[in-house]
Design a protein around this motif. Structure first.
Motif, PDB file in Angstrom:
ATOM      1  N   LYS A 157      -8.529  -8.073  -0.013  1.00  0.00           N
ATOM      2  CA  LYS A 157      -9.464  -7.042   0.429  1.00  0.00           C
ATOM      3  C   LYS A 157      -8.715  -5.890   1.108  1.00  0.00           C
ATOM      4  O   LYS A 157      -8.946  -4.715   0.801  1.00  0.00           O
ATOM      5  CB  LYS A 157     -10.489  -7.640   1.389  1.00  0.00           C
ATOM      6  N   SER A 158      -7.789  -6.216   2.007  1.00  0.00           N
ATOM      7  CA  SER A 158      -7.056  -5.184   2.738  1.00  0.00           C
ATOM      8  C   SER A 158      -6.145  -4.381   1.811  1.00  0.00           C
ATOM      9  O   SER A 158      -6.004  -3.171   1.961  1.00  0.00           O
ATOM     10  CB  SER A 158      -6.232  -5.810   3.857  1.00  0.00           C
TER      11      SER A 158
ATOM     12  N   THR B 245       0.856  -1.182   0.000  1.00  0.00           N
ATOM     13  CA  THR B 245       0.000   0.000   0.000  1.00  0.00           C
ATOM     14  C   THR B 245       0.893   1.234   0.000  1.00  0.00           C
ATOM     15  O   THR B 245       2.085   1.167   0.292  1.00  0.00           O
ATOM     16  CB  THR B 245      -0.906   0.026   1.247  1.00  0.00           C
TER      17      THR B 245
ATOM     18  N   THR C 190      -5.864 -14.464   8.532  1.00  0.00           N
ATOM     19  CA  THR C 190      -6.679 -13.414   9.133  1.00  0.00           C
ATOM     20  C   THR C 190      -6.545 -13.500  10.652  1.00  0.00           C
ATOM     21  O   THR C 190      -6.428 -14.606  11.201  1.00  0.00           O
ATOM     22  CB  THR C 190      -8.163 -13.552   8.703  1.00  0.00           C
ATOM     23  N   PRO C 191      -6.530 -12.371  11.354  1.00  0.00           N
ATOM     24  CA  PRO C 191      -6.569 -11.019  10.804  1.00  0.00           C
ATOM     25  C   PRO C 191      -5.204 -10.594  10.272  1.00  0.00           C
ATOM     26  O   PRO C 191      -4.197 -11.244  10.533  1.00  0.00           O
ATOM     27  CB  PRO C 191      -6.960 -10.179  12.028  1.00  0.00           C
TER      28      PRO C 191
ATOM     29  N   LEU D 283       0.465  -2.012   4.672  1.00  0.00           N
ATOM     30  CA  LEU D 283       0.589  -3.452   4.461  1.00  0.00           C
ATOM     31  C   LEU D 283       1.618  -3.739   3.383  1.00  0.00           C
ATOM     32  O   LEU D 283       1.780  -2.966   2.435  1.00  0.00           O
ATOM     33  CB  LEU D 283      -0.753  -4.062   4.051  1.00  0.00           C
TER      34      LEU D 283
ATOM     35  N   GLU E  31      -8.376  -2.000  -0.329  1.00  0.00           N
ATOM     36  CA  GLU E  31      -8.920  -0.889   0.461  1.00  0.00           C
ATOM     37  C   GLU E  31      -7.855   0.160   0.761  1.00  0.00           C
ATOM     38  O   GLU E  31      -8.155   1.349   0.865  1.00  0.00           O
ATOM     39  CB  GLU E  31      -9.507  -1.434   1.766  1.00  0.00           C
TER      40      GLU E  31
ATOM     41  N   PRO F  69      -8.857 -12.018   2.794  1.00  0.00           N
ATOM     42  CA  PRO F  69      -8.451 -10.896   3.660  1.00  0.00           C
ATOM     43  C   PRO F  69      -7.273 -10.114   3.100  1.00  0.00           C
ATOM     44  O   PRO F  69      -7.243  -8.883   3.179  1.00  0.00           O
ATOM     45  CB  PRO F  69      -8.086 -11.598   4.973  1.00  0.00           C
TER      46      PRO F  69
ATOM     47  N   THR G 112      -6.086   1.137   3.315  1.00  0.00           N
ATOM     48  CA  THR G 112      -6.265   2.015   4.474  1.00  0.00           C
ATOM     49  C   THR G 112      -5.241   1.751   5.565  1.00  0.00           C
ATOM     50  O   THR G 112      -5.184   2.492   6.546  1.00  0.00           O
ATOM     51  CB  THR G 112      -7.679   1.830   5.076  1.00  0.00           C
ATOM     52  N   GLN G 113      -4.427   0.683   5.410  1.00  0.00           N
ATOM     53  CA  GLN G 113      -3.429   0.339   6.414  1.00  0.00           C
ATOM     54  C   GLN G 113      -2.065   0.157   5.740  1.00  0.00           C
ATOM     55  O   GLN G 113      -1.998  -0.156   4.540  1.00  0.00           O
ATOM     56  CB  GLN G 113      -3.794  -0.983   7.102  1.00  0.00           C
TER      57      GLN G 113
END
Length: 319
Positions: free
Chosen positions: A146-147, A105, A207-208, A155, A150, A143, A152-153
Motif C-alpha cells: 500500500k505504501s 519510491t 507496520t507501521p 521508501l 501510494e 502495509p 508519498t514517502q
C-alpha cells in the motif's frame, strides 16, 4: 543500422549518448572505447513503463540525473547481481553478491545505494505509480504494498531474487525476439517481473512503515555489509547498534523494513547460500563448508541448511 526514435528511448540514455559523443542504434548504446567498455539498452515500452539494461564500465565517473524519475511519481525496480555467468561482466561480482532487486519510491535515489555511475551491471524498470496503483485497486493491501503504490514517502525495499524471477530476467537478457515482437515481449516480461515482486512484497506485514532518510539507508547498508563480511560470526545486535549509532530497536525495525527479515534471519539466509556456493563451486566437503561458516556441530549445520535450501548438504552436492 536503424536508429530508434528518441520517443522510444529513455531520456537518461539519450543524455548518456550525448555526453559520450555517440549514437543509439536500435535502442542500444555501445560505450566508445575512449570512455570504457560495455553497453546500455533502453526502451520506452509504453507511456507507463521504461526498461534500461546496462552492463558497462566507464573509465571516469559520470553523473547523470534521470528526468523521468524526478518529474512524477515513479516506482523503480533495480535488479543487480543478476547477469548470467555466460555474459561478460564489466563489473567484478564480489563473492558475497546476492541476486537482489531494490524496489523504491521516486523519492529514493537508488544510485546512492548501488554505487554504479562508472560501474554498472543492472536492469532497471521504471513504472508510473498511478498506473500501477490502479491495477491493484483493492482494500486489503499489505502495509508495504500500500505504501509503495501510494508513493508519498521515501521508501525502499530489497528483495532477494528467487529462481522464478531470475528465469524471467534471463529471458529479457538473452531472448532474441524479432523486431516486430521486441517491445511487446519486453513489456510482457517487465510486467511479469513487477507482478511477481509485488506478490512477494504483499507477504510483508510489518507496520507501521517509517520514511527513510538518506542517512538511514546508508547506515542500514553498512550494517548489511558488516554482517555479510563475516558469515562465520553470528551478528550481535548491541554491537551492530553501536556501529550504526542507532538504538537496537530502531536498527532492528529499519533493517526488517528494508530487507523483509530480521537481522539474524537475513544472516542465516545468506550464510546458507554461501555454504551452498562453497559446496558447488569450490567443491568443499560438507564438514569443510560447515566449519567455514562457523558451525562446530555438523548436525546443526545440516538442519539449518535444509531449512533454507530445501535439501540436506550431501543431497545438494549430488543435485
Amino acid at each position: 543500422m536503424k536508429h530508434c526514435s528518441k520517443s522510444t528511448v529513455p531520456a537518461i540514455l539519450v543524455r548518456l549518448a550525448h555526453l559520450l559523443g555517440t549514437e543509439i542504434n536500435n535502442g542500444r548504446l555501445e560505450i566508445p572505447a575512449t570512455y570504457g567498455t560495455g553497453y546500455s539498452e533502453g526502451f520506452i515500452l509504453n507511456e507507463n513503463i521504461r526498461l534500461i539494461i546496462s552492463n558497462y564500465h566507464l573509465n571516469e565517473d559520470i553523473q547523470i540525473d534521470n528526468p523521468e524519475v524526478g518529474s512524477k511519481k515513479v516506482i523503480v525496480f533495480k535488479f543487480w547481481n543478476i547477469f548470467p555467468q555466460t555474459e561478460t561482466l564489466f563489473v567484478e561480482k564480489p563473492s558475497d553478491a546476492i541476486p537482489s532487486v531494490l524496489i523504491a519510491t521516486s523519492r529514493i535515489h537508488t544510485d546512492d545505494i548501488i554505487s554504479i555511475h562508472s560501474n554498472r551491471a543492472t536492469v532497471n524498470i521504471e513504472v508510473d505509480a498511478t498506473y500501477l496503483n490502479q491495477l491493484f485497486d483493492y482494500p486489503e493491501k499489505s502495509p508495504a504494498l500500500k505504501s509503495l503504490l501510494e508513493n508519498t514517502q521515501p521508501l525502499l525495499f530489497e528483495q532477494i531474487i528467487y529462481p522464478s524471477v531470475q528465469h524471467v530476467i534471463d529471458e529479457i537478457l538473452t531472448e532474441k525476439a524479432d523486431e516486430a515482437f521486441r517491445f511487446f515481449f519486453l513489456r510482457i516480461k517487465s510486467e511479469e517481473l513487477i507482478c511477481r515482486l509485488l506478490m512477494e512484497l504483499e507477504k510483508r506485514d510489518q507496520t507501521p512503515l517509517y520514511p527513510l532518510s538518506s542517512q538511514d539507508i546508508d547506515t542500514i547498508y553498512k550494517v548489511k555489509a558488516r554482517i555479510l563480511d563475516h558469515p562465520e560470526t553470528p551478528p550481535v545486535i548491541d554491537e551492530l547498534a553501536v556501529y550504526a549509532h542507532m538504538s537496537p530497536s530502531k536498527l532492528k525495525r529499519l533493517f526488517r523494513q528494508v530487507f523483509g527479515n530480521s537481522i539474524f534471519r537475513y544472516y542465516q539466509q545468506f550464510r546458507m547460500k554461501e555454504a551452498a556456493r562453497l559446496l558447488k563451486e569450490e567443491k568443499l566437503s560438507v564438514s569443510e563448508a560447515g566449519y567455514r561458516m562457523g558451525f562446530t556441530n555438523l548436525s546443526h549445520f545440516s538442519r539449518v541448511f535444509y531449512e533454507h535450501i530445501g535439501m540436506k548438504p550431501k543431497q545438494y552436492t549430488r543435485s
